[in-house]
Structures are given as C-alpha cells and as structure tokens.
Scaffold this motif. Structure first.
Motif: not given
Lengths: 333, 672
Positions: A15-16, A19-20, A23
């Motif tokens: 998940l992280v 998202i990263a 971005v």
C-alpha cells in the motif's frame, strides 16, 4: 510471529509503495515546467545557439516518443507497466544508454558505502549513548565523546567538504574523490579491494562521524528512561555484576525503540549518503543523481527516485520482520 | 528567572549564538560596502588580507559581505518552513488526535507513505521542475516534507492528554469536545509545539542547504548553501581556497548547534523527568567509613539468634534548593531467626527507604549519613553462611561500609528483596529461567547446567509454580505468577533476611492470601527473618510475628503483634488500630486528624505531637527516645515510663486522667 503479522506487514508495504509511486508519478506532472523543453533549450545553448530545426516539431517528436502526448490515465497505466518490468526509460543525455543500466552500475558502490557506514555508526553510536547514560561510566569517556557529539550537528555533506579539505587537499593522506584510482583496473583481487577501501575511507568517515552523535544522543535518552525502570532496581537487588545489568537489562531493552528510530530515519540516512557521494564524486547513486540534475536528465532522476522509494520500503519491511526477533512481547502476541 | 537560566543553559547558549549570527549579518554590511556590484570589482580569488577580511571568490566578490548577506535568506527559509510545518502539524495533529476515526487513519497513512520516500528525492524532483525559485518558494517546498514530524508529535500528545484525568474532569463538567480541545489540551501542548518548531526549522535548513549545495537552490540570491555550491563548481576545495567554503560551513554549523541546544532545552522543559534523571546520575560512592553510630542508640538484645541488627540508621534527601530532610531518622531494631516483623506506617513515612537503605540501594539525591546494619551468621543451618568473611564476627561488620563489590555479594545471598510490583520488576525480554539463572550465577560460579536446572525447578516448585513457567516470558504470566517468580528469585539462594516490600499490594484479595501463605511457608523453611512492609494493618497483623510502627521516619513502637495491637502503647498505634473498621461493632469511621508532616518542615520535639490527643509541653520541645517498657516492648513516647499503659483519652478538659501536668488544647498545639 504469526502468518497474520507477516501478511499485514506485506499489505502495508504494498500500500505504502503504491501511494509513494503514485505521488512520484503525479508530482512532476503537476508542477509547471516541461523537461523536454528544458532539455532542448540546453542542447541548443551548448551547440552554439544556431537554430536549424523547428523546435516545436522536434519537441513533439520527443514527447511522442516518451509518451507525454497521451492522456494522463494512459500515461499512468504505461508508468505502472514500465515499473513492473523495471523499464525505467533511457537517459536523455547519454542516449541511448538505459537508465536501469546506469543505476545498476552505480548501485553496488552506494550499497557498500551505505551499509558499512550505517552499521558502524549505529552500533558504535548506540553503545556510546548507552555508556553515556550509565552512571558508572568513567568521566574521561564522557569528556572524550563530547567533541564527537558536537560534530554530529554538522550535516554529512558539509563534513565531507571539511574532510576533503583537511585530509585530501592539505595533508594529502587520502584521495580527493572517486571510487578507485583512475589508473587502476578493477579485478577480483586484494589489490582492488584495498584500493577501493582507500577511496572509501573519507566518504564513509564523513557519514559515520556526522551520524554517530545522533545515535548516541537518542540511545542516551532511551537508556536513561530504561535505567529508571523497576527491573533495573531489582537486578541490582539480585546482586548482579554491573556489566551484566548494563548489557542484558539496560541496553537490551533500550535497543528496541532505537531500532524503531533507525527505521524511521532510514530515509534521511539515504539522503545524507546521496549528498556525500555527490561531494566526493563517488561513483554511486549520489553522483549519478548529481550529474543528472546538473544536465537535467529527467528520466534518470525519476528512475533513481523510484529505486530509492522501493529500496526504502523494502528496508522498512525487513526491519519490521526483524523486530519480533528482538522483542518477545511482539513475537508472542 | 535566574533559576530558569541555571537549569536550562542550553536555551541561553543557543539563543545567544543565533542572535550573534543575526547581529553579524546586520552589522557587517555597515562596515563593508555591500552592494554586490561594487564588491564584484575586487581582484578575484584573493586570500584574506587587509581590505578583504575573508578574501574574495573567483568572481571577485568580497567573502565577508557575501557571508553577511547570505545568513538572513538561509534563516528565512528555515523559519518559513518551520511556521508552515507547525501550522499544518497543529491542525492535523489536533484534529486527527482528538477526533480519531477515518480522518486519523488517513493522516497517518499519508504521513507514513511520505516518510517512505527519501525526502531529498521529492525535493530534487520539485526543484528540477520549477524554474525561478525564490527564497519564499524554497521555504514552502521544504515545508512540504516538514509537516510530518510535528503532526506525529502533536497527535501523540493529544492522544495521551485525551486519556488524562483533567480532560475527563472537564468532560464530566459538561464542556463540549471542542471546548475541551481548546481549553485543556492546547495549553499543555505549547512546549511540544515549541520543540517541534525548532526541530522543523533545523530540518528545513538542513534540506535547503543540501538542495542548494547540489545547485537546486534559490537563484540570484546569496544563501549559505549557494556559496558552497559555487565553491565546488570552481574547485575551491581542491585549490585550497578555504576562505570561500570554510566560513559558510562554520556559520551553518553554528546555526545547527544553536538550534540543537534550543530544541534540547525545550525538550527538557516539556519533559522535566529528563533533568531529574541527569541529577540522579551523579552518583557518589556509598560507604567510606564515615557512618557514625551513636553509642547509646537502643537496639534489641543481642544474642546468637539475631539475624540482623539495624542501629541508628539515617537517610537524608537533598533538594535542588539545598535543603535536606531525613526520610529515615535514627531507626534501630533487630530481628531473630524465623521472625517476621511487620513494618507499618502511612504512605511516605519511610518504609521503602528503610528497606532500600538496608540493602545499600539508596541513590542520589538520597544518602545514608549514619547508622549501621549488622548481619549475623546462620550457625547450624547446614552451611557456613557468612558472605563477608568467616573471620569477622558479625557484630563488628557494618555492611553499609562495605564497598560495592562486597555489598553485591551480600545482596540476594544475605539480604534479598521481594519487590512491590513484580509486573515491572522482571526483565521483559528475558525468560524466567534466565532471570533466575542470572541470580544464581552471579553468586555461585560454575554451577553445572544440570545443577542450575534442578535448582530452578526446585525454587519454582517451592513457591507453588509449575515447572513450565521457567520457559515463559514475563508478559505471558499473570500478576500472581509474576509475584511468585519474584519471590522465587528472592529465596533461591537461601538468604538470612527477606525484605518484602508490599509484596501483595498489587494483587486481589484472594491472591494476596495465597501469595502471603506461600511466602511465609518459604520463610519458615529457610528459617530466615523477614521484614514485611505494608500499610494494610489487618493484613500485616495476620502475617507477622512482631510489629514495628514507623511515623515520619522514626520507629515509634515495636513489639509482638498481638500485644501491640491489643494494647498499643503509643498514641499513634492506638489511633491506627482504632481506625480499622471492625466486623462486630458498628461505629462511625474514625481516622487520625491532620496530615503526616512534610519531610522538610518537621515539627519540633515529638513528630506526632500536632496530631496527638495526649500531647503535653514536653512533647513539643523534646524528641522521645525509644525505651524498653516491658518484655520486648519498645515505645518512643514521653508518657512512659510514668504510665504503664495508655491513659484514657482526654477530652478538651483539664481533668485528664493520670498525673499529667497540663493538657494543651489540640487546636493550639498546631503552631506550625
């Protein structure tokens, strides 16, 4: 350590990273400024300034080649497709050298420097910090450590400059940069290893010295709070020797939050390494990034950022897996 | 005010350094001509000399002026980023910490993800894209990654203050959630906000200088980082032109040192425990032979059955302001083999301090100033058990005068401690058998592994624990089991004296009885003496053979349990036992009026006299000494030996029973 724990952490990691990466995709496209435009302009400036072609047309061609003309969602899909295949594009400057090749060449240097300095600084700093908190530490130790702690307020890359000046330019004890001597041919032998070590001492030294104080201070604070705990008092009441209490009752418990701190600051540790490499011209990711910025080689920059995100995420995941081994309260939940 | 400065020197030094740099940047341009066009006409790359105090760079700029001009923009970037970071951090931290729920989850997820990205990477990407970076824009860019730290700190503080008593009280009074937020939570956040702000500024300056050194900084402005970048571009380092890059690095370092000192002292202000710990760290060597024992200190009959004798023990505490107070003041008693003495008293009367002092575990700011603890040898118990030396007779060795090495050998083997809250007394990361083995190995070297295993299993069984407990970690055991493990460790080496500091206070009533029975059983089996500390008189009465009553650091009564409780001699003991509600007679609850005296503001004479219904004039002026008034009955009270027992309590009338001269009205006796 249950399957659920590993599963949870893996999902978190995915998940992280998702998202990263999103971005990473959105950010450049949101900020005004076109890399292709800038690149073309710089090419023109360096080629004498005569314009013999239609800039707009060439720009269009570049954009089509690099997919900037497609709608944003299609670009996003292509982005993920490329990422999964680790297809990071080609370098604008060193065309047609692939970005992934350049990164893979530079990576081992950075990994070596990074792991060595982090391990040395973390271990030495933590032990020093714990000793600072221990009441029975001799005063000469505390006095000797203070200048080192002061050094830690200087950022690593600035310390690098100072060390270059003192040790490379002035005293000439160490070389002024590079990963190995320019006249040396790298082979798998001892001479090469020594040559590499010789060149790595200053960059590693800068990294270690600038982070040692931070680790020591953090550990000192943790050790002070651990030493106030009841089980330390009970250990003394048991008549245990000081060294045993310090190591197995004090440090062993203070290490747990300290490892968490390592995980939290890994991002800045990597940043520091990148900057130090740039200062020394060390052939790792740092120099690659520095040169890419100077020449506005956009895809190299983006590829490196991608790789940094992935590696940081994986490092955090590994630390998450190691943590239950250190703390039985998490292991047997 | 000066008190503040003395306690937080870092704050002053840090502020002075920062103000000094600012002052320099303001004053230096007044001395030199600072318009860049003017100074750019100087000869290039000059080493420091007459007109150009810091030399010139490759383009002929006077480095002193450049340095002075570059300080403010650098600081400006830091402050802008810090302010933006704090604003976002406060808002998000307060909202997410206070209201929780999905908002909180999202904030944390975003913050965590952004933490996964190395900040330098994001900053580089942004800086590469933006064309004309100004100082303010730089500040904003850097702030993008500066908000996570303050958010997390503030959120954590909000979460913890939500649970604290003062917010609960506010809610119970009917304040709305938002009102609670602003009136209760916010003011307590101020030190944390200040500390976060300073570290945000520090991080922002670090990031901006890094970016500038890479060449991505604000254009057309002199900043400290830009100067370093240009120095590198012109190979100033390798050419030895130290005046170009040296001063900026020095100034940056000074700024970081100042910010670090500021944030460290703000941390201390926010968390006062840090400074107290530092004071505790300055430990002095205990012992040293200057422990004077008063020769007429009363102590019990010395015979071969005596296991421990405490003589005139005195422990004082020093405060930061220099005042001293004696937490334990001239306590003397002795214990025989197999005897269990209950030590009772109100909270703060010095029971635990006494226990710690007996084991020489007093740490600064406490100090044992006089007195002695003498251990006997356990003859005929099967082992020649003098841990000190078989030559010295026990009466001559004051263990408080021993050095740390010898004292360590006595702990657990001669005197052992059963701690109060065993949940916190066991090392959380070590298995039970390791913690017991630790203790054994520290005193008996080279025990074989099998011998160790047998000892541990026997010890566990003796306290009623199954052998499987040995392999567990403390957090896997219940409270009662943890207490038994602590008991097991305290008794495994067959000590002469067991000090049990409220061993069952943290347990429920049923567990209390079981654990106490086990403890007594083990004690009898070892034929050891025991000091049972507590303030539950009824409970201690059941478990002990004799009782010692402690008041304000002094022993006021000592004797066999039954005798003392049935016919107490000291007024305090009498009032204590009166205050115990009985099961048979129903009467209104009575306590003891007044409060125990403050350690640093003790009453003159007898410490109990302000609250004592029997007090007369001698009680105000003279401290009563402990006297023997019967077989093994001691009391420290001026009523004796004139009376043989407590007189009938006088009312506020002058016709008090007995031969008392006058009765001082209770109200006027409290003249402090």
């Amino acid at each position: 350590m249950t399957i659920k724990y590993v599963f949870d952490r893996t999902i978190q990691l995915v998940l992280v990273i998702f998202i990263a990466m999103t971005v990473n995709f959105i950010l450049p496209r949101v900020i005004p400024g076109d890399p292709v435009e800038a690149f073309l302009r710089s090419k023109m400036a360096t080629s004498g300034g005569t314009v013999t072609f239609d800039i707009a047309k060439v720009g269009e061609e570049y954009r089509r080649k690099f997919g900037f003309d497609k709608p944003i969602w299609l670009q996003y899909a292509h982005y993920w497709n490329d990422v999964i295949h680790l297809e990071l594009g080609v370098s604008l400057i060193h065309f047609p050298s692939k970005v992934s090749d350049q990164i893979l060449n530079a990576l081992p240097w950075t990994m070596g420097l990074l792991t060595a300095s982090v391990i040395i600084a973390f271990v030495a700093g933590s032990v020093a910090g714990a000793l600072l908190a221990w009441p029975q530490t001799p005063t000469w130790f505390t006095a000797a450590l203070s200048p080192v702690m002061l050094l830690s307020t200087v950022p690593a890359f600035l310390l690098a400059i100072i060390m270059l000046w003192v040790f490379a330019a002035d005293l000439r004890w160490f070389p002024g940069g590079g990963g190995f001597s320019s006249t040396h041919i790298l082979r798998w032998n001892l001479a090469s290893v020594r040559n590499i070590m010789y060149h790595a001492i200053l960059p590693a030294g800068a990294l270690v010295l600038s982070s040692l104080g931070g680790w020591a201070l953090g550990m000192r604070a943790l050790a002070i709070s651990v030493l106030g705990e009841d089980y330390i008092m009970f250990a003394e009441a048991k008549g245990l020797p000081s060294r045993r209490i310090f190591l197995w009752y004090g440090m062993r418990n203070a290490m747990l939050p300290q490892v968490t701190a390592l995980a939290l600051t890994l991002g800045s540790v990597i940043s520091g390494t990148v900057l130090v490499e740039a200062m020394f011209g060390y052939p790792g990711i740092g120099s690659l990034l520095f040169n890419a910025i100077a020449t506005k080689d956009y895809f190299v920059i983006q590829g490196i950022v991608l790789m940094l995100i992935l590696s940081l995420g994986s490092a955090l995941f590994v630390i998450d897996m190691v943590y239950p081994l250190l703390d039985p309260r998490i292991r047997y939940n | 005010m000066t008190h503040f400065f003395r306690r937080f020197p870092g704050f002053i030094v840090g502020s002075v350094i920062l103000l000094g740099t600012l002052l320099f940047s303001v004053l230096a341009p007044l001395v030199t001509d600072t318009s860049l066009e003017a100074v750019a006409s100087a000869p290039p790359s000059l080493a420091p000399s007459g007109l150009y105090l810091l030399g010139t760079d490759a383009q002929g700029r006077d480095m002193l002026s450049v340095l002075a001009l570059s300080i403010v923009p650098t600081l400006k970037i830091g402050v802008i980023a810090g302010l933006v970071g704090i604003c976002i951090g406060l808002t998000l931290g307060l909202l997410s910490g206070f209201f929780g729920g999905p908002l909180d989850a999202m904030v944390i997820l975003v913050a965590d993800s952004l933490m996964t990205v190395p900040s330098i990477a994001i900053l580089i990407i942004i800086s590469t894209k933006v064309e004309d970076v100004s100082v303010e824009l730089m500040g904003l860019i850097v702030a993008l990654l500066a908000w996570m730290g303050p958010t997390r700190t503030i959120r954590a503080q909000v979460l913890s203050s939500r649970e604290r008593a003062y917010t609960a009280v506010a809610r119970a009074n009917g304040s709305s959630e938002l009102a609670v937020l602003f009136r209760e939570v916010l003011p307590n956040l101020l030190p944390f906000v200040a500390a976060s702000f300073v570290s945000s500024v520090s991080g922002a300056i670090l990031a901006s200088v890094g970016l500038e050194a890479l060449g991505l900084g604000a254009q057309n402005v002199h900043t400290l980082g830009n100067t370093i970048y240009w120095a590198r571009r012109y190979s100033a380092v390798l050419r030895g032109q130290w005046w170009w890059y040296g001063p900026p690095i020095l100034v940056i370092s000074l700024i970081f040192i100042a910010l670090f000192l500021l944030s460290a002292s703000l941390d201390q202000i926010a968390n006062p425990a840090m400074t107290r710990q530092a004071a505790r760290k300055r430990r002095k060597k205990q012992g040293g032979g200057d422990l004077s024992i008063s020769s007429d200190a009363p102590s019990a009959i010395i015979n071969t059955d005596t296991v421990v004798s405490v003589r005139d023990l005195r422990v004082v505490f020093k405060t930061n302001r220099g005042t001293t107070g004696a937490a334990v003041d001239g306590v003397s008693f002795s214990l025989n083999r197999g005897e269990c003495m209950g030590l009772v008293g109100e909270s703060g009367c010095g029971k635990t301090t006494l226990a710690m002092a007996m084991m020489s575990l007093i740490r600064p700011p406490g100090q044992i100033t006089s007195g002695g603890v003498f251990l006997g040898t356990l003859e005929g118990s099967g082992s020649a058990h003098n841990p000190i030396s078989s030559n010295k007779r026990w009466a001559e060795q004051n263990i408080l005068e021993l050095d740390e090495h010898h004292m360590r050998r006595i702990r657990l083997k001669g005197i052992s401690l059963v701690p109060q809250a065993a949940m916190n007394s066991l090392n959380p990361v070590m298995r039970v058998h390791d913690q017991i083995a630790d203790a054994i190995n520290a005193h008996q070297h080279k025990t074989s592994r099998i011998g160790l295993k047998t000892m541990i299993e026997e010890a566990l069984t003796s306290v009623g624990l199954p052998v499987t407990v040995a392999n567990r970690f403390p957090h896997q055991l219940s409270g009662g089991m943890k207490q038994r493990v602590a008991m097991c460790i305290a008794t495994v080496l067959r000590p002469q004296l067991i000090i049990a500091d409220e061993p069952t206070s943290a347990l429920d009533v049923v567990m209390q009885r079981q654990v106490m029975l086990t403890l007594r059983k083990v004690q009898k089996h070892l034929n050891a003496a025991m000091i049972l500390i507590g303030h539950d008189m009824g409970f201690i009465a059941q478990a002990s053979d004799s009782i010692g009553v402690l008041y304000a650091g002094q022993l006021v009564e000592r004797g066999p349990t039954a005798a003392v409780l049935e016919a107490p001699r000291h007024p305090y003991t009498h009032l204590l036992s009166e205050s115990l509600p009985g099961l048979d007679a129903r009467k209104p609850l009575s306590g003891i009026p007044g409060l125990p005296p403050e350690l640093f503001n003790l009453p003159s004479g007898c410490r109990f006299h302000p609250r004592c219904p029997y007090a007369f004039d001698r009680c105000i002026t003279e401290t009563p000494a402990m006297q023997l008034i019967g077989t093994f009955r001691y009391v420290a009270c001026h009523l004796y030996p004139k009376h043989s027992s407590l007189p009938v309590r006088p009312a506020n009338k002058p016709d008090a029973a007995g031969d008392m001269k006058h009765t001082i009205n209770f109200a006027t006796s409290a003249t402090h």
